[in-house]
Motif scaffolding. Structure first.
Motif, PDB file in Angstrom:
ATOM      1  N   GLN A 279      20.660 -24.843 -37.433  1.00 22.16           N
ATOM      2  CA  GLN A 279      21.693 -24.038 -36.759  1.00 22.16           C
ATOM      3  C   GLN A 279      22.038 -24.571 -35.374  1.00 22.16           C
ATOM      4  O   GLN A 279      23.039 -24.152 -34.778  1.00 22.16           O
ATOM      5  CB  GLN A 279      21.232 -22.575 -36.658  1.00 22.16           C
ATOM      6  CG  GLN A 279      20.084 -22.304 -35.684  1.00 22.16           C
ATOM      7  CD  GLN A 279      18.709 -22.449 -36.310  1.00 22.16           C
ATOM      8  OE1 GLN A 279      18.495 -23.308 -37.173  1.00 22.16           O
ATOM      9  NE2 GLN A 279      17.769 -21.597 -35.886  1.00 22.16           N
ATOM     10  N   TYR A 280      21.216 -25.481 -34.850  1.00 22.05           N
ATOM     11  CA  TYR A 280      21.430 -25.980 -33.496  1.00 22.05           C
ATOM     12  C   TYR A 280      22.006 -27.397 -33.482  1.00 22.05           C
ATOM     13  O   TYR A 280      21.738 -28.208 -34.375  1.00 22.05           O
ATOM     14  CB  TYR A 280      20.115 -25.987 -32.710  1.00 22.05           C
ATOM     15  CG  TYR A 280      19.588 -24.617 -32.356  1.00 22.05           C
ATOM     16  CD1 TYR A 280      20.345 -23.738 -31.573  1.00 22.05           C
ATOM     17  CD2 TYR A 280      18.335 -24.194 -32.794  1.00 22.05           C
ATOM     18  CE1 TYR A 280      19.861 -22.480 -31.237  1.00 22.05           C
ATOM     19  CE2 TYR A 280      17.838 -22.938 -32.464  1.00 22.05           C
ATOM     20  CZ  TYR A 280      18.606 -22.091 -31.692  1.00 22.05           C
ATOM     21  OH  TYR A 280      18.131 -20.849 -31.370  1.00 22.05           O
ATOM     22  N   GLN A 281      22.759 -27.662 -32.426  1.00 20.25           N
ATOM     23  CA  GLN A 281      23.212 -29.033 -32.170  1.00 20.25           C
ATOM     24  C   GLN A 281      22.116 -29.754 -31.397  1.00 20.25           C
ATOM     25  O   GLN A 281      21.937 -29.525 -30.201  1.00 20.25           O
ATOM     26  CB  GLN A 281      24.502 -29.022 -31.343  1.00 20.25           C
ATOM     27  CG  GLN A 281      25.698 -28.397 -32.025  1.00 20.25           C
ATOM     28  CD  GLN A 281      26.924 -28.392 -31.118  1.00 20.25           C
ATOM     29  OE1 GLN A 281      27.086 -29.257 -30.255  1.00 20.25           O
ATOM     30  NE2 GLN A 281      27.782 -27.404 -31.303  1.00 20.25           N
ATOM     31  N   ILE A 282      21.368 -30.578 -32.075  1.00 16.60           N
ATOM     32  CA  ILE A 282      20.262 -31.313 -31.444  1.00 16.60           C
ATOM     33  C   ILE A 282      20.530 -32.806 -31.625  1.00 16.60           C
ATOM     34  O   ILE A 282      20.724 -33.285 -32.743  1.00 16.60           O
ATOM     35  CB  ILE A 282      18.904 -30.924 -32.066  1.00 16.60           C
ATOM     36  CG1 ILE A 282      18.614 -29.434 -31.810  1.00 16.60           C
ATOM     37  CG2 ILE A 282      17.773 -31.789 -31.495  1.00 16.60           C
ATOM     38  CD1 ILE A 282      17.358 -28.911 -32.483  1.00 16.60           C
ATOM     39  N   ASN A 283      20.591 -33.503 -30.513  1.00 17.38           N
ATOM     40  CA  ASN A 283      20.891 -34.941 -30.534  1.00 17.38           C
ATOM     41  C   ASN A 283      19.786 -35.706 -29.829  1.00 17.38           C
ATOM     42  O   ASN A 283      19.878 -36.011 -28.634  1.00 17.38           O
ATOM     43  CB  ASN A 283      22.239 -35.201 -29.852  1.00 17.38           C
ATOM     44  CG  ASN A 283      23.378 -34.470 -30.547  1.00 17.38           C
ATOM     45  OD1 ASN A 283      23.691 -34.750 -31.694  1.00 17.38           O
ATOM     46  ND2 ASN A 283      23.988 -33.524 -29.844  1.00 17.38           N
ATOM     47  N   PRO A 284      18.703 -36.010 -30.555  1.00 15.27           N
ATOM     48  CA  PRO A 284      17.556 -36.682 -29.935  1.00 15.27           C
ATOM     49  C   PRO A 284      17.919 -38.075 -29.435  1.00 15.27           C
ATOM     50  O   PRO A 284      18.913 -38.670 -29.852  1.00 15.27           O
ATOM     51  CB  PRO A 284      16.540 -36.759 -31.081  1.00 15.27           C
ATOM     52  CG  PRO A 284      17.027 -35.829 -32.137  1.00 15.27           C
ATOM     53  CD  PRO A 284      18.506 -35.766 -31.982  1.00 15.27           C
ATOM     54  N   THR A 285      17.095 -38.580 -28.551  1.00 17.23           N
ATOM     55  CA  THR A 285      17.262 -39.948 -28.063  1.00 17.23           C
ATOM     56  C   THR A 285      17.230 -40.899 -29.261  1.00 17.23           C
ATOM     57  O   THR A 285      16.291 -40.858 -30.060  1.00 17.23           O
ATOM     58  CB  THR A 285      16.138 -40.320 -27.082  1.00 17.23           C
ATOM     59  OG1 THR A 285      16.111 -39.355 -26.026  1.00 17.23           O
ATOM     60  CG2 THR A 285      16.361 -41.707 -26.506  1.00 17.23           C
ATOM     61  N   PRO A 286      18.258 -41.736 -29.417  1.00 20.04           N
ATOM     62  CA  PRO A 286      18.305 -42.610 -30.598  1.00 20.04           C
ATOM     63  C   PRO A 286      17.292 -43.758 -30.522  1.00 20.04           C
ATOM     64  O   PRO A 286      16.853 -44.139 -29.444  1.00 20.04           O
ATOM     65  CB  PRO A 286      19.737 -43.138 -30.581  1.00 20.04           C
ATOM     66  CG  PRO A 286      20.136 -43.086 -29.132  1.00 20.04           C
ATOM     67  CD  PRO A 286      19.450 -41.882 -28.565  1.00 20.04           C
ATOM     68  N   ILE A 287      16.971 -44.268 -31.680  1.00 19.14           N
ATOM     69  CA  ILE A 287      16.065 -45.413 -31.750  1.00 19.14           C
ATOM     70  C   ILE A 287      16.772 -46.650 -31.211  1.00 19.14           C
ATOM     71  O   ILE A 287      17.962 -46.865 -31.457  1.00 19.14           O
ATOM     72  CB  ILE A 287      15.605 -45.656 -33.206  1.00 19.14           C
ATOM     73  CG1 ILE A 287      14.595 -44.578 -33.625  1.00 19.14           C
ATOM     74  CG2 ILE A 287      15.020 -47.041 -33.386  1.00 19.14           C
ATOM     75  CD1 ILE A 287      14.117 -44.701 -35.052  1.00 19.14           C
ATOM     76  N   ASP A 288      16.054 -47.459 -30.458  1.00 22.43           N
ATOM     77  CA  ASP A 288      16.555 -48.750 -29.993  1.00 22.43           C
ATOM     78  C   ASP A 288      16.078 -49.801 -30.991  1.00 22.43           C
ATOM     79  O   ASP A 288      14.887 -50.118 -31.038  1.00 22.43           O
ATOM     80  CB  ASP A 288      16.013 -49.047 -28.594  1.00 22.43           C
ATOM     81  CG  ASP A 288      16.545 -50.352 -28.024  1.00 22.43           C
ATOM     82  OD1 ASP A 288      17.084 -51.168 -28.806  1.00 22.43           O
ATOM     83  OD2 ASP A 288      16.414 -50.571 -26.811  1.00 22.43           O
ATOM     84  N   PRO A 289      16.957 -50.356 -31.814  1.00 24.65           N
ATOM     85  CA  PRO A 289      16.527 -51.301 -32.858  1.00 24.65           C
ATOM     86  C   PRO A 289      15.913 -52.595 -32.316  1.00 24.65           C
ATOM     87  O   PRO A 289      15.251 -53.320 -33.053  1.00 24.65           O
ATOM     88  CB  PRO A 289      17.819 -51.580 -33.631  1.00 24.65           C
ATOM     89  CG  PRO A 289      18.924 -51.223 -32.688  1.00 24.65           C
ATOM     90  CD  PRO A 289      18.404 -50.124 -31.835  1.00 24.65           C
ATOM     91  N   ILE A 325      12.604 -22.877 -26.379  1.00 26.30           N
ATOM     92  CA  ILE A 325      13.842 -22.098 -26.343  1.00 26.30           C
ATOM     93  C   ILE A 325      13.600 -20.739 -25.688  1.00 26.30           C
ATOM     94  O   ILE A 325      14.355 -20.314 -24.803  1.00 26.30           O
ATOM     95  CB  ILE A 325      14.419 -21.928 -27.768  1.00 26.30           C
ATOM     96  CG1 ILE A 325      14.900 -23.281 -28.304  1.00 26.30           C
ATOM     97  CG2 ILE A 325      15.575 -20.923 -27.766  1.00 26.30           C
ATOM     98  CD1 ILE A 325      15.305 -23.261 -29.767  1.00 26.30           C
ATOM     99  N   ASP A 326      12.543 -20.067 -26.103  1.00 23.31           N
ATOM    100  CA  ASP A 326      12.251 -18.726 -25.556  1.00 23.31           C
ATOM    101  C   ASP A 326      11.992 -18.758 -24.056  1.00 23.31           C
ATOM    102  O   ASP A 326      12.315 -17.815 -23.332  1.00 23.31           O
ATOM    103  CB  ASP A 326      11.040 -18.113 -26.273  1.00 23.31           C
ATOM    104  CG  ASP A 326      11.337 -17.756 -27.724  1.00 23.31           C
ATOM    105  OD1 ASP A 326      12.525 -17.709 -28.095  1.00 23.31           O
ATOM    106  OD2 ASP A 326      10.370 -17.558 -28.490  1.00 23.31           O
ATOM    107  N   SER A 327      11.378 -19.864 -23.592  1.00 16.94           N
ATOM    108  CA  SER A 327      11.059 -19.993 -22.165  1.00 16.94           C
ATOM    109  C   SER A 327      12.219 -20.584 -21.373  1.00 16.94           C
ATOM    110  O   SER A 327      12.099 -20.840 -20.176  1.00 16.94           O
ATOM    111  CB  SER A 327       9.813 -20.858 -21.979  1.00 16.94           C
ATOM    112  OG  SER A 327      10.036 -22.176 -22.477  1.00 16.94           O
ATOM    113  N   LYS A 328      13.332 -20.827 -22.076  1.00 10.68           N
ATOM    114  CA  LYS A 328      14.557 -21.361 -21.455  1.00 10.68           C
ATOM    115  C   LYS A 328      14.368 -22.766 -20.881  1.00 10.68           C
ATOM    116  O   LYS A 328      15.077 -23.177 -19.955  1.00 10.68           O
ATOM    117  CB  LYS A 328      15.099 -20.402 -20.389  1.00 10.68           C
ATOM    118  CG  LYS A 328      15.516 -19.044 -20.959  1.00 10.68           C
ATOM    119  CD  LYS A 328      16.080 -18.130 -19.886  1.00 10.68           C
ATOM    120  CE  LYS A 328      16.741 -16.882 -20.471  1.00 10.68           C
ATOM    121  NZ  LYS A 328      16.042 -16.220 -21.557  1.00 10.68           N
ATOM    122  N   ASN A 329      13.427 -23.500 -21.443  1.00 11.72           N
ATOM    123  CA  ASN A 329      13.247 -24.901 -21.059  1.00 11.72           C
ATOM    124  C   ASN A 329      14.043 -25.841 -21.951  1.00 11.72           C
ATOM    125  O   ASN A 329      14.120 -27.042 -21.689  1.00 11.72           O
ATOM    126  CB  ASN A 329      11.766 -25.268 -21.124  1.00 11.72           C
ATOM    127  CG  ASN A 329      10.983 -24.714 -19.955  1.00 11.72           C
ATOM    128  OD1 ASN A 329      11.195 -25.112 -18.808  1.00 11.72           O
ATOM    129  ND2 ASN A 329      10.101 -23.752 -20.234  1.00 11.72           N
TER     130      ASN A 329
END
Length: 336
Positions: A279-289, A325-329
């Motif tokens: 349900q969330y837009q999560i865009n992790p740091t991509p892998i550096d090939p 998320i709950d701790s707003k971090n």
């Protein structure tokens, strides 16, 4: 169970992520009469207020002051039956890494052992929290690591790993060279991998591991870190291992315990979190090939090994993200 072993337990680094979680469990244990928590400055109540709010803290918790190089361990350890030495610099960089990371880690371990040696009539266990950073040597590129391995290639260019390696080596050297001083108590070292999971209620900040994980999910993590494979272990299992080491009547003297549930990259964690939280837009740091990371396995042959299965990876990540998320971090946007 050894009679009266748990009367008074001292915990260093008490406001830390792991130490505070251990203190919570110690306070709930009816066999432990007093828990002494060492913080840097007990007059700064805001920093450790969350410890004072733990269940049974009013009855059983005592706060003492001191850092790794100045704490009056001799006085604090008087009447103690068990020492849990968890304090150690957990940062990756410093202006003077030798002074601020490496030396405090080494001296902290040695000062604890020296003070414990003055109270051999009561102290039965000294349990020290190390890390797999003292074990895994990437230069060796082994397929599998266990408690017999050492990170011999570590050096000041990676001061955290170097500090863990040297501090643990110094501990075992002290034991070997001062057998009369430590003959009355067991020395046990626990080597957790990268620790994640929810901290105790009211934990006031993010430690290094939670911050590193959060940053990788936010897409602002270091690409070298993102590619790197790490062992992962849930904080709740780490707590159980420390409690087992403290309370067991079995002799675990001179044992190490490598704790890892799995080995995964931060990029892999990010992809799994996206699956768990669609349900969330999560865009992790991509892998550096361009960065080739070495894959390996971690295993334990320690008699200290917990008898139950470790908390599974998805549960650890789910509970950790929910905490962030709950701790707003961590504030990911909902998908439209």
């Amino acid at each position: 169970m050894i009679k009266n072993l748990q009367n008074k337990v001292v915990v260093t680094g008490a406001t830390g992520y792991i130490a505070s979680a251990i203190i919570k469990e110690l306070l709930l244990d009816d066999e432990i009469d007093k828990v002494v928590a060492i913080v840097r400055d007990k007059s700064n109540i805001d920093k450790h207020r969350f410890l004072l709010e733990l269940k049974n803290a009013e009855k059983k918790l005592e706060i003492e002051s001191g850092d790794l190089q100045t704490a009056d361990y001799d006085s604090i350890f008087k009447g103690a039956t068990g020492i849990l030495h968890i304090a150690s610099p957990y940062v990756y960089k410093a202006d003077d890494a030798q002074r601020d990371i490496v030396e405090p880690a080494i001296q902290g371990n040695l000062r604890v052992l020296e003070a414990a040696s003055l109270h051999q009539s009561t102290i039965k266990k000294v349990i020290i929290t190390s890390s797999t950073a003292a074990i895994i040597d990437m230069e060796k590129k082994k397929e599998q690591y266990d408690e017999s391995d050492w990170n011999d290639s570590s050096n000041i260019t990676n001061p955290y790993s170097y500090s863990k390696y040297l501090a643990e080596k110094a501990t075992w050297s002290y034991k070997e060279n001062n057998s009369d001083k430590v003959k009355s108590f067991e020395i046990i070292i626990i080597n957790p991998a990268f620790v994640l999971g929810p901290p105790v209620e009211g934990y006031p900040s993010l430690n290094t591991s939670l911050t590193t994980f959060r940053n990788s999910l936010m897409g602002v993590g270091d690409s070298v870190v993102t590619n790197r494979f790490v062992g992962l272990i849930d904080i709740r299992d780490v707590v159980k291992a420390h409690i087992k080491a403290l309370k067991s009547t079995e002799n675990f003297d001179h044992q190490r315990y490598l704790m890892a549930n799995t080995v995964i990259s931060f990029a892999g964690m990010g992809e799994l979190v996206k699956e768990i939280f669609p349900q969330y837009q999560i865009n992790p740091t991509p892998i550096d090939p361009s960065i080739k990371a070495h894959q390996y396995k971690l295993t334990s042959n320690s008699p200290l090994k917990l008898s139950h299965q470790y908390i599974d990876l998805k549960t650890t990540l789910t509970d950790c993200v929910n905490y962030l998320i709950d701790s707003k971090n961590f504030n990911p946007k909902l998908k439209e």
